[in-house]
Design an enzyme around this catalytic site. Structure first.
Site, PDB file in Angstrom:
ATOM      1  N   HIS A  68      44.737  31.463 -47.405  1.00 51.63           N
ATOM      2  CA  HIS A  68      43.688  30.818 -48.181  1.00 51.63           C
ATOM      3  C   HIS A  68      42.342  31.531 -48.029  1.00 51.63           C
ATOM      4  O   HIS A  68      41.299  31.000 -48.410  1.00 51.63           O
ATOM      5  CB  HIS A  68      43.575  29.353 -47.785  1.00 51.63           C
ATOM      6  N   LYS A 113      59.583  11.515 -47.776  1.00 49.72           N
ATOM      7  CA  LYS A 113      58.329  11.056 -47.174  1.00 49.72           C
ATOM      8  C   LYS A 113      57.144  11.876 -47.696  1.00 49.72           C
ATOM      9  O   LYS A 113      56.099  11.328 -48.062  1.00 49.72           O
ATOM     10  CB  LYS A 113      58.416  11.136 -45.655  1.00 49.72           C
TER      11      LYS A 113
END
Length: 332
Positions: A44, A225
């Site tokens: 990033h 989940k």
């Protein structure tokens, strides 16, 4: 290859100024990209920079735009990013959440019309360095199939939680097993993923990052989940910011821009004294790391603690940049 922090920042700065970004904004943005990379978050930082420039050139990012406050409700504020530079605006929003927390004990800033914030962990860390608990998350364009589906309909929607322990403890995780940035890092290094990260074209679980990057069948963290967490994080960010949901960003925009983000700061010292806080945190960390190891050669790790070591190594030895990524930046 290895580069210095100064070389990296100068390269970013050159490209930004050549695209018409004013010198002060370019310097601040280049600094954040370089700091992210120096911290060891290549996916990033340096790796993401060419994509950032592409969106700048396409007009998705408006470099001279500034965030605007829309609503103030005491400890909660709603802001419009106005498609400003994502990492600079995210830093401002966490700073504002910290200011609110100093007054109210907790501060929440909901941001709409934002751009990709690059390394989300930077903003949690920013709060924890000042002694606050930092929590933030963002939605995104649809880049992950919900559990049981083949089509991308939910975002990776990274969630960050940072605790002011010594060293700082921080979880920075997308709702997928791996972010697309980490798929790229592993592919460029010629590595398989350590665990299954998605499905191949036949619907079988795979550790091949390049296959997942191509077919976009990335695996939600914890299967159903992570799929569910992605959905509720999107819903909360959309409602609190009065901004765009993953569905709106994906269907209404030509690319990933105009997204919604949440920044929360909590001033722990209003609830517990410093020595007690430190003792409780240390006991938690000691209890976890003293567990019997499954592998005697593999230490039990606590999330975020590796960044202090990575930063020191990169400052001492130079920052590792993939040759092909560096060539792209030099060609910009």
């Amino acid at each position: 290859m290895k580069v210095t922090f100064e070389q990296l920042k100068a390269a970013f700065n050159r490209v930004l100024i050549s695209r018409g970004v004013d010198s002060e904004t370019a310097d601040a943005c280049a600094e954040m990209f370089a700091r992210t990379t120096e911290s060891g978050v290549y996916s990033h930082g340096v790796n993401r920079f060419p994509r950032f420039i592409q969106q700048l050139e396409n007009g998705d990012i408006i470099p001279d735009a500034q965030p605007k406050r829309i609503t103030s409700l005491g400890a909660i504020e709603q802001w419009d990013a106005q498609r400003s530079i994502g990492n600079l605006t995210a830093k401002k929003m966490m700073d504002r959440a910290i200011e609110l927390a100093a007054d109210h004990g907790i501060g929440l800033v909901a941001l709409r019309n934002a751009n990709h914030w690059m390394r989300g962990g930077s903003y949690g860390w920013q709060a924890a360095e000042k002694g606050y608990i930092g929590i933030c998350w963002t939605n995104s364009i649809a880049v992950m199939p919900p559990w049981g589906a083949k089509e991308c309909r939910i975002g990776t929607n990274p969630l960050i939680v940072a605790i002011p322990s010594t060293p700082i403890t921080m979880v920075d995780m997308s709702m997928s097993m791996f972010s697309y940035g980490m798929l790229e890092v592993n592919r460029l290094a010629g590595r398989q993923l350590p665990v299954d990260g998605g499905f191949d074209d036949e619907g079988n679980l795979t550790k091949e990052p390049g296959v997942i990057e191509k077919n976009r069948r990335i695996l939600p963290m914890g299967y159903w989940k992570g799929s569910g967490m992605s959905l509720v994080l999107d819903m909360i960010a959309t409602l609190l910011s009065d901004g765009a949901s993953v569905a709106e960003v994906t269907e209404d925009n030509s690319d990933e821009y105009g997204i919604s983000q949440i920044f929360i700061a909590i001033e722990v010292d209003k609830l517990i004294d410093g020595p007690t806080r430190d003792a409780k945190l240390q006991r938690i960390m000691d209890y976890v790391t003293s567990a019997e190891r499954a592998d005697e050669n593999q230490a039990i790790r606590l999330p975020g603690h590796e960044f202090t070591t990575l930063l020191a190594e990169n400052r001492r030895n130079g920052i590792t940049v993939d040759d092909s990524v560096w060539a792209k930046i030099q060609a910009l």
